[in-house]
Design an enzyme around this catalytic site. Structure first.
Site, PDB file in Angstrom:
ATOM      1  N   ASN A   7      45.645  38.914  46.616  1.00 17.55           N
ATOM      2  CA  ASN A   7      44.336  38.683  45.736  1.00 17.55           C
ATOM      3  C   ASN A   7      44.165  37.936  44.655  1.00 17.55           C
ATOM      4  OD1 ASN A   7      42.882  40.627  44.644  1.00 17.55           O
ATOM      5  ND2 ASN A   7      43.217  42.216  45.369  1.00 17.55           N
ATOM      6  N   HIS A  10      42.180  38.261  39.442  1.00 21.36           N
ATOM      7  CA  HIS A  10      42.401  38.526  38.218  1.00 21.36           C
ATOM      8  C   HIS A  10      42.234  37.191  38.272  1.00 21.36           C
ATOM      9  CE1 HIS A  10      42.689  41.991  38.393  1.00 21.36           C
ATOM     10  NE2 HIS A  10      43.485  42.061  39.001  1.00 21.36           N
ATOM     11  N   HIS A  43      37.407  41.487  46.092  1.00 21.19           N
ATOM     12  CA  HIS A  43      37.006  42.560  45.911  1.00 21.19           C
ATOM     13  C   HIS A  43      35.800  42.168  45.091  1.00 21.19           C
ATOM     14  CE1 HIS A  43      37.347  46.932  44.361  1.00 21.19           C
ATOM     15  NE2 HIS A  43      36.112  47.383  44.908  1.00 21.19           N
ATOM     16  N   ARG A  45      33.427  44.342  43.257  1.00 20.77           N
ATOM     17  CA  ARG A  45      32.652  45.209  42.676  1.00 20.77           C
ATOM     18  C   ARG A  45      31.458  45.725  41.680  1.00 20.77           C
ATOM     19  NH1 ARG A  45      37.731  48.489  40.454  1.00 20.77           N
ATOM     20  NH2 ARG A  45      35.489  49.175  39.195  1.00 20.77           N
ATOM     21  N   ARG A  49      32.432  42.942  37.598  1.00 18.65           N
ATOM     22  CA  ARG A  49      33.948  42.636  36.610  1.00 18.65           C
ATOM     23  C   ARG A  49      34.826  40.927  36.501  1.00 18.65           C
ATOM     24  NH1 ARG A  49      38.194  47.335  36.064  1.00 18.65           N
ATOM     25  NH2 ARG A  49      36.232  48.259  36.287  1.00 18.65           N
ATOM     26  N   GLU A  70      37.475  43.727  49.823  1.00 21.13           N
ATOM     27  CA  GLU A  70      37.304  44.969  49.314  1.00 21.13           C
ATOM     28  C   GLU A  70      36.339  45.578  49.135  1.00 21.13           C
ATOM     29  OE1 GLU A  70      40.717  45.516  46.289  1.00 21.13           O
ATOM     30  OE2 GLU A  70      42.039  44.826  48.002  1.00 21.13           O
ATOM     31  N   THR A 101      41.910  50.174  40.740  1.00 19.11           N
ATOM     32  CA  THR A 101      41.274  51.346  41.826  1.00 19.11           C
ATOM     33  C   THR A 101      42.729  52.612  41.909  1.00 19.11           C
ATOM     34  OG1 THR A 101      40.967  49.235  43.393  1.00 19.11           O
ATOM     35  CG2 THR A 101      41.050  50.966  43.910  1.00 19.11           C
ATOM     36  N   GLU A 151      44.770  51.274  54.726  1.00 19.58           N
ATOM     37  CA  GLU A 151      46.038  50.333  53.349  1.00 19.58           C
ATOM     38  C   GLU A 151      46.213  51.925  52.588  1.00 19.58           C
ATOM     39  OE1 GLU A 151      44.958  46.564  52.033  1.00 19.58           O
ATOM     40  OE2 GLU A 151      46.247  46.691  49.737  1.00 19.58           O
ATOM     41  N   HIS A 190      49.221  47.959  46.476  1.00 24.72           N
ATOM     42  CA  HIS A 190      48.706  47.834  44.539  1.00 24.72           C
ATOM     43  C   HIS A 190      49.994  48.401  44.029  1.00 24.72           C
ATOM     44  CE1 HIS A 190      46.392  49.645  41.711  1.00 24.72           C
ATOM     45  NE2 HIS A 190      45.136  48.975  42.200  1.00 24.72           N
TER      46      HIS A 190
HETATM   47  N1  PXP Z   1      44.965  46.305  47.277  1.00 24.18           N
HETATM   48  C1  PXP Z   1      43.657  47.561  47.660  1.00 24.18           C
HETATM   49  C2  PXP Z   1      42.407  47.763  48.309  1.00 24.18           C
HETATM   50  C3  PXP Z   1      42.907  46.771  46.337  1.00 24.18           C
HETATM   51  O1  PXP Z   1      42.165  47.369  45.730  1.00 24.18           O
HETATM   52  C4  PXP Z   1      44.323  45.993  44.578  1.00 24.18           C
HETATM   53  C5  PXP Z   1      43.263  45.648  43.757  1.00 24.18           C
HETATM   54  O2  PXP Z   1      41.922  44.860  43.808  1.00 24.18           O
HETATM   55  C6  PXP Z   1      45.181  45.758  45.825  1.00 24.18           C
HETATM   56  C7  PXP Z   1      45.961  46.005  47.451  1.00 24.18           C
HETATM   57  C8  PXP Z   1      46.497  44.772  44.816  1.00 24.18           C
HETATM   58  O3  PXP Z   1      46.843  45.714  43.647  1.00 24.18           O
HETATM   59  P1  PXP Z   1      47.714  44.528  42.687  1.00 24.18           P
HETATM   60  O4  PXP Z   1      46.508  43.824  41.985  1.00 24.18           O
HETATM   61  O5  PXP Z   1      48.425  45.813  41.970  1.00 24.18           O
HETATM   62  O6  PXP Z   1      48.355  43.293  42.831  1.00 24.18           O
END
Ligand code: PXP
Length: 241
Positions: A7, A10, A43, A45, A49, A70, A101, A151, A190
């Site tokens: 992901n 960030h 994602h 959003r 952001r 996402e 999330t 998921e 997550h």
């Molecule tokens: N899976 C989903 C559905 C999420 O919303 C997120 C956060 O955007 C993640 C995985 C990844 O989470 P993390 O950044 O805490 O590894």
């Protein structure tokens, strides 16, 4: 081998902090793929952001693996998903004031909306998954909607301390077994990090992990290529034990 979705949100968080054109999440995605990422997760959003619309459209053209977008249930976001046509859409809950999330989508409460959105995405050739808590009722509701993938939200496990950790692992294990009885493909994510991913990676039946924050954080020190290689190695070693 369990698949790793990286992901890259960030990377965009840092860029949006100053509204610069760097660091580029697309470049991050390409480097993550070079390092062995099996898919790229992002994602879009409602509050934009981090990831922007242009990132999603450009990313779709540039990445060579799979795009897992996402999305909330908002019509505007789903309209964009139907234009972009990512390989996968993961439906997630969204709340403006949250840091990230928090909790899974409530499939029981929003059943008919989720079904309409999932049907629309499927008719556009997109695989749909739903991000849910490791809860039997939620899994049953997701299966009845007819999506093929869930998921499991691992946030509670990631935040757990001491004896709570094993309780959360037990809940996730039971949830995966239950989902498998319905023939669902099970992903998880997550809050997973280099320190806590092993116990999740070894759960029989989990096929994909989506990990962002810990990988992008490590990339500050080791570079994104190494951060992804090391995460893959931790997962591989956990599975090989
Ligand atoms: N899976 C989903 C559905 C999420 O919303 C997120 C956060 O955007 C993640 C995985 C990844 O989470 P993390 O950044 O805490 O590894």
């Amino acid at each position: 081998m369990i698949k790793l979705g990286v992901n890259i949100d960030h990377v965009a968080t840092i860029r949006q902090q100053r509204y610069t054109d760097y660091p580029d999440p697309i470049l991050a995605a390409l480097k993550a793929e070079d390092a062995g990422a099996d898919l790229i997760t992002l994602h879009l959003r409602e509050d934009r952001r981090h990831i922007q619309d242009s990132d999603v459209f450009t990313m779709r053209k540039m990445i060579r693996t799979r795009m897992n977008l996402e999305c909330s249930l908002s019509k505007n976001i789903i309209d964009i998903a139907c234009q972009v046509k990512p390989n996968d859409v993961c439906l997630v809950p969204e709340n403006r004031s949250e840091l990230t999330t928090e909790g899974g989508l409530d499939v029981i409460k929003y059943n008919s909306t989720i079904k309409d959105v999932a049907d629309r995405l499927s008719s556009n050739g997109i695989n749909v998954s739903i991000f849910i808590d490791p809860d039997i009722g939620q899994i049953e509701a997701a299966a009845k909607i007819g999506v093929g993938v869930i998921e499991i939200h691992t946030g509670k496990y990631s935040d757990a301390k001491f004896t709570e950790i094993n309780n959360e692992l037990f809940r996730i294990n039971e949830a995966v077994k239950f989902a498998k009885k319905y023939g669902l493909k099970v992903n998880a994510g997550h809050g997973l990090s280099y320190d806590n991913v092993a116990s999740i990676a070894t759960i029989e039946g989990i096929e994909e992990l989506n990990i962002g924050h810990s990988i992008i954080s490590r990339a500050l020190f080791d570079g994104i290529y190494n951060a992804v290689v090391i995460m893959k190695q931790v997962i591989f070693e956990a599975k090989a034990k």
